[in-house]
Write an enzyme that holds these catalytic residues in place. Structure first.
Site, PDB file in Angstrom:
ATOM      1  N   LYS A  67      42.258  44.508  41.204  1.00 18.78           N
ATOM      2  CA  LYS A  67      41.004  44.399  40.434  1.00 18.78           C
ATOM      3  C   LYS A  67      40.307  45.759  40.358  1.00 18.78           C
ATOM      4  CE  LYS A  67      40.618  39.583  41.818  1.00 18.78           C
ATOM      5  NZ  LYS A  67      40.035  38.595  42.741  1.00 18.78           N
ATOM      6  N   GLN A 111      36.216  38.235  47.745  1.00 17.00           N
ATOM      7  CA  GLN A 111      37.632  37.860  47.672  1.00 17.00           C
ATOM      8  C   GLN A 111      37.901  36.668  48.595  1.00 17.00           C
ATOM      9  OE1 GLN A 111      39.792  39.250  45.480  1.00 17.00           O
ATOM     10  NE2 GLN A 111      41.355  37.814  46.148  1.00 17.00           N
ATOM     11  N   ASP A 134      33.184  35.605  38.943  1.00 10.34           N
ATOM     12  CA  ASP A 134      34.278  34.648  39.191  1.00 10.34           C
ATOM     13  C   ASP A 134      33.997  33.304  38.510  1.00 10.34           C
ATOM     14  OD1 ASP A 134      36.479  35.508  40.726  1.00 10.34           O
ATOM     15  OD2 ASP A 134      35.267  35.552  42.561  1.00 10.34           O
TER      16      ASP A 134
HETATM   17  N1  GUN Z   1      41.461  34.685  45.664  1.00  9.37           N
HETATM   18  C1  GUN Z   1      42.486  34.284  44.867  1.00  9.37           C
HETATM   19  N2  GUN Z   1      42.077  34.196  43.574  1.00  9.37           N
HETATM   20  C2  GUN Z   1      40.768  34.569  43.574  1.00  9.37           C
HETATM   21  C3  GUN Z   1      39.811  34.685  42.534  1.00  9.37           C
HETATM   22  O1  GUN Z   1      40.054  34.441  41.348  1.00  9.37           O
HETATM   23  N3  GUN Z   1      38.565  35.111  42.932  1.00  9.37           N
HETATM   24  C4  GUN Z   1      38.268  35.380  44.232  1.00  9.37           C
HETATM   25  N4  GUN Z   1      37.013  35.768  44.506  1.00  9.37           N
HETATM   26  N5  GUN Z   1      39.145  35.267  45.213  1.00  9.37           N
HETATM   27  C5  GUN Z   1      40.389  34.870  44.881  1.00  9.37           C
END
Ligand code: GUN
Length: 311
Positions: A67, A111, A134
């Site tokens: 990311k 995360q 998110d």
């Molecule tokens: N862990 C796995 N996928 C995601 C996601 O889309 N967002 C977040 N914050 N954590 C994750």
């Protein structure tokens, strides 16, 4: 059309379905995001995403770093905040409060998954809904179900983008989702059942208590797998010509692979590829689009926070 029409090889096997290429389609979205970043910068706004990473879990580090890399490629500022795996929950909540107050930050992402001593629901609810890139906060989840403008969760939002950018119409299609989780299946149901030319679907949700599952999946024009079981969806469960979207991200042991494991989806790609009309691979399907949609959400949040919508 953004699918590979030449039938692609998967480990030497030729399939008949068109492959929906998430890398190629996400490149289109990323190009649009880059333009949007330039437009915001010209107005004095530098879109900024804060990513909180807790502990050393390798997969979480890989996802968070991808990311951050995407942010750099888009011209979005990324701030990585690393906390120890035994960080008290209150310290994490205080950190979120600081980012909520920081007017130079437009997106806040924690995360997941979190260590067991931390309550994920409390953490998600602490994020300012306007910065919840998110789309996990109950305010955004509720607005999505009401069809109101909101920050959409990234993977669900990626699905209509992938399908429509391949030239496949969504209105009127029967979508069958296998799975009922809060982060994927439920928002996908809420998204695709709404009015609009990237929705207007008839949606069926199946799960572990669905009797005669294949009777439902074989009726799908668009079959979405969000189960978490490797290769669960087999050829006999799929209608000829269906579009198959695989949201699985399962690591299975493979001594021949460099890390001793490899990523496989919830769909038996080689078998289903013989009957489907189009299919997303894993990796290289929905995954790259999820990150692209996160970038799009960050620019959307920045525009809304600075009241620049329509400007
Ligand atoms: N862990 C796995 N996928 C995601 C996601 O889309 N967002 C977040 N914050 N954590 C994750």
């Amino acid at each position: 059309m953004s699918k590979i029409n030449a039938k692609q090889l998967d480990q030497g096997v030729i399939i008949h379905a068109d492959i929906i290429d998430g890398n190629e389609i996400s490149a289109q979205v990323r190009a649009e995001v880059r333009k949007e970043v330039k437009s915001l910068l010209a107005k004095g706004v530098s879109p900024t995403l804060a990513i909180i990473l807790i502990g050393q879990k390798p997969s979480s580090r890989v996802y968070a770093n991808s990311k951050i890399r995407a942010c750099h490629e888009m011209g979005i500022e990324a701030r990585k905040i690393e906390l120890a795996k035994d960080v008290p929950e209150q310290d994490l909540l205080d950190q979120i409060d600081r980012l909520n107050r920081d007017t130079s930050v437009h997106g806040v992402l924690v995360q997941l998954p979190l260590p067991h001593h931390i309550n994920s629901d409390r953490v998600i609810e602490r994020i300012d809904p306007a910065k919840d890139v998110d789309g996990f906060h109950p305010d955004n989840v509720g607005k999505l179900s009401l069809g109101l403008d909101c920050l959409l969760p990234c993977t669900p939002a990626a699905i209509p983008e992938l399908i429509s950018r391949c030239g496949i119409e969504l209105p009127g299609k029967h979508v069958v989702i296998v799975g009922r989780g809060n982060f994927l299946a439920k928002p996908i149901m809420n998204l695709l059942v709404q009015k609009g030319n990237q929705a207007d679907c008839t949606v069926t949700c199946c799960h572990s208590h669905t009797d005669h599952l294949a009777n439902y999946t074989r009726q799908a024009d668009i079959l979405i797998a969000a189960i978490g079981v490797p290769k669960f969806i087999t050829a006999g469960m799929v209608k000829d010509g269906a579009v198959v979207i695989d949201l699985g991200a399962n690591h299975i042991e493979d001594p021949e692979h460099s890390h001793g494991a490899r990523l496989v989806g919830d769909v038996d790609f080689n078998g289903v590829g013989e009957v489907a009309g189009a299919i997303t691979p894993v990796p290289g399907g929905v995954g790259p689009m999820t990150v692209a949609m996160l970038m799009k959400n960050t620019t959307k949040a920045a525009r809304r926070i600075h009241r620049l919508e329509g400007v």
